[in-house]
Motif scaffolding. Sequence first.
Motif, mmCIF file in Angstrom:
data_model
loop_
_atom_site.group_PDB
_atom_site.id
_atom_site.type_symbol
_atom_site.label_atom_id
_atom_site.label_comp_id
_atom_site.label_asym_id
_atom_site.label_seq_id
_atom_site.Cartn_x
_atom_site.Cartn_y
_atom_site.Cartn_z
ATOM 1 N N THR A 346 -36.648 -24.659 26.109
ATOM 2 C CA THR A 346 -36.341 -24.889 24.698
ATOM 3 C C THR A 346 -35.252 -23.924 24.244
ATOM 4 O OG1 THR A 346 -38.640 -25.533 24.332
ATOM 5 C CG2 THR A 346 -37.339 -24.982 22.376
ATOM 6 N N ALA A 347 -34.353 -24.417 23.412
ATOM 7 C CA ALA A 347 -33.246 -23.590 22.929
ATOM 8 C C ALA A 347 -33.786 -22.368 22.194
ATOM 9 C CB ALA A 347 -32.341 -24.399 22.018
ATOM 10 N N ASP A 493 -34.772 -16.301 28.034
ATOM 11 C CA ASP A 493 -33.585 -17.091 27.685
ATOM 12 C C ASP A 493 -32.339 -16.525 28.372
ATOM 13 O OD1 ASP A 493 -32.236 -19.102 25.727
ATOM 14 O OD2 ASP A 493 -31.138 -17.231 25.414
ATOM 15 N N THR A 497 -30.080 -18.325 31.095
ATOM 16 C CA THR A 497 -28.623 -18.430 30.970
ATOM 17 C C THR A 497 -27.919 -17.882 32.198
ATOM 18 O OG1 THR A 497 -28.807 -18.231 28.562
ATOM 19 C CG2 THR A 497 -26.654 -17.781 29.544
#
Length: 807
Positions: A346-347, A493, A497
Amino acid sequence: MNNLDKQNTIQAMQTRQMFAACNMSLATSTLLAALLAVMQWKVVDHEVIFVWFALIVLVTLARIALVVAYRRAEKNTASHVWLVRFRVGVLAAGLVWGAAGFALFPAAYQQQQMFLIFMLTGLTAGGVVSYSADLLSGLVFSTLMIAPLFVRLLLDGDSQSIAMAMAALLYIGFMVMSLRHINRNIHENIALHLEAADREEVVRASEERYRLLLTHSPVGFFHYDLDLVITYCNDRFAEILHSSTEHLAGLDMKRLKDQSVLPSMRRALQGENAYYEGFYRATFSEADGWVAMTSAPARDASGRIVGGITVVQDITERKQAEEVLRNRTSELELHNQTLFRINQHTALPVMLNDLVHQIEALHPSMICAILLMDNDGLHLRHGAAPSLPDFYNQAVDGLPIGEGMGSCGTAAFRGERVVVEDVQKHPFWPPMFRELARQAGVQSCWSQPFKDKDGRVLGTFAIYHQQPALPTEHEIILIGRYANLLQLVVESDRAQTNLHIAATTFESQEGIFITDTDAAIIRVNRAFTDITGYSAGEVIGQNPRLLSSGRQDARFYAAMWEGINNTGKWKGEIWNRRKNGELYPEFLTITAVKDEGGIVTNYICIFNDITASMAAADQIKHLAFYDPLTNLPNRRLLMDRLDQALVSSTRSGNGGALLFIDLDNFKTLNDTLGHDIGDLLLQQVALRLGCCVRGCDTVARLGGDEFVVMLEGLSKQPLEAAAQTEAIGDKIIATLNQPYQLAEHAYHNSPSIGAILFSDHHLSTDELLKHADIAMYQSKKAGRNTLRFFDPEMQETINARAALEVE
C-alpha cells in the motif's frame, strides 16, 4: 457443651453458690448458738453448755478456714473436691447442733424446751435455704437437726411430747419437700443461666464476626431506610467515597448530584435484587471511578421490607485493566492490519493517513500527526494529519528541525521525546507557532521521534489535545508503541522502494552476476545473458572463470584479488570470452558485500561490453590523428612522429628527410569536375604514395592537395642521404605521373616536391616543415613535376623580402 461438661459446670456453680452463702450462715449460727447457751445457762449444766458451744465455735472456725481456702484455690482444684469438703463441714455442724436436742434439752423447764425447739426448727429452715443448692447437704443438715429432738420427745412418752414429736416429723418432711423443690429450681436456674450464657456467647461471637466482616471487608456495605437515607455503612464504603462513616451515616441519597445509582436502590425497596455498574462522581468529595453495586431488600422478622442493603465494589482498576487490554488488543489488530497492508505494498501516504484515523478512533481525545524527515535531513515534511486544519498542515510542511522549533522540530533535533503541556506558555513554541496552534484549537503537543535501526531520525509522531495535558505512564508507553509501528511502516516503504530500485537496477543494460564466498555464481540478470550468451541455468553454481579469455595472466588476477581483499572493490578493463568463443572487452566492477560483523557474504560483479565504446574511442583517436578522406596520418600525427624521428636521429646519428608534395593544377580539377572528383584524386594519390615508401616511413596529408612524406633511417652521410631521398622522390614523381581514372574521367597529374634533410635537433619540427614547403615552391618555380632540396640562400632572400614588406 456436652452433658458431662454441663453437669460439671452446674456442680461448680452450686458449690460456688453455697460457699458464697457460708459467711452469713456461719455468723448467724454462731450468734444463735451464743443466744441458746445464754438461755439454757440456768437450766442446763454449765460444762455441757461450755463443751457444746466450744464445739460450735471450732466447727465454725474450721468451716471459715474452708471458705478461705476455697476462695484462694477456686481455680486450681476440681469443684467436686470442694463439694465433698463442704458437705463434711455441714455434717459436722449438723451433728453439733443436733446434739443440742439432747444435751441442752431441760427436762422440767417447758419454756426453755420451747425455746430450744424453736431455735432448732428455725435453724433447720435456715439450713434448708442455705444448703438448698446441694440436696444432700440440705437433707443431712435438716435430718441431723431434727432427728435428735424427735427422739428426745418420743422418749418423754407423754402425749404432749409425742404430739410435738409428730409435729417435728411432719416439719422435717415438709422441709425435705421444700428442699427438694428449691434444689430443683436452683438446678434449673443454673442450667437456664448456662444456656443463656451460651446463647449470649454465640450471639456475641456472631456479632463480632459480622462486625469484623463489615469492618475489614474488601467491598463496601451500607444500609438505607425506605427514604433512601443511609443508616449504616462500613469503613470500606467510606474509603471508596473518600469520606468517613460518621459523615455518611444519615446521608440522604436523594441529595446526590450523580443519581445514576438510585434506580437500583429503589428496585430493592420494591423487593427486587438490583445491579448497577457505571462511572460515579461523588457529591461531597473528589472521589470518582467505576463502581459495581448490588442492592437487595432488608426485611424485619415479619418479612416486611424496612429498607435496603447495598454491596459496593470499586472496579476502577478492573475497568482500567479492561481498557488497557481492549486497547492492547486493538493495537495488536492495528499492528497486524499494518503488516498486511505493508505486504500488499500500500502506498505510504495512504497507509499513514489510515493509521492516524485508526489511532484516533481508539483514542478519541487524541489528535495525531506524522511528519517525515526530508531527504536533506534538515526539515520535516507533512506525512499525515487528517484531523488538523489544512492551513496548519501547510504551515508545518517543511518545518526546520532545531532547538525551539515546536515540539516536533525539537524532538527530531534532539532525537528524544518532547512533551509540551501548554503550547501557549512553553519556550519551544515561538509566537508564530503559538498563533497557529490557537487557530487550530490545540493546546498541548507530545512528540516522539521514530528512528531507523542505525539511529537516524525518520520522522516524528505527535499527539495533540484541545486542552493542556500531560501524558500518563500508559500514554507514554502508547506513544512509544505507535512510534515503533511508524518506524516499521516507513522503513518497510523505504526498503520496498530500495528493492524496486535494486530490481530495476539489476535488470539494467549492465551485466550483473552475484557469487557466494566460494566464487560460485548464484544469480545473473538478463543483460548477463545478452552479453555473454550464457543462460542463467548454464552458469548458476559455476565459477566465473568459464568466461576467461586467457588474455590475462595469473599475476593480473592476483593483483585484482589483492585489491578486493584490501579495499572491498576492484574495477578495470578485462577481456572475456562469450559462449560462442568470441573475445570481447568489458569494464568490470567487483564489490564485496559484508554483513554487520564485517564478514564477506557475497561478491557483486557489474560489467559492460565496451566493444562499441572501444571502437568509438579508436575512431575518435583515428579522427584525431588521421585524415578521414585518405586515411593517412594528419598534421598532428605527423608532427608527433617527426618529434620522435628527431630524437631517434640524434640518438642513432642516422639521417632523415621531409618531402613536401603539392599536386599541380589541383584547383583547376576541382573547379571543372567538382570536389568529389578531386577527392577521388586525393585518395588515389594517397594509395600511390604508400606504395612508394618503406614501412618505417610516414605518408601524411596536411590538407587540400598537400602531402608530406617523412623518411627515416637514411645514411649518416649527408650526400648519401640526399641521394636516397632523391631516389624516393623520383619514384614518387614517376608514380604520380601515371594516368588516373576518376570515375568516368581519365586524368593526368604531376606533383611538385620540396625536400629537406635532418639529422639532429638543430631545427624545430615547424622549421623543418616550413623549409620543406619553401623547397616545394622552388620546385614549382622550376616548372613543376620536379623535386628541389631546400636552399639556405633562398631562405635568406625570403627573409629579406619579408622584412622589406613589413617596413
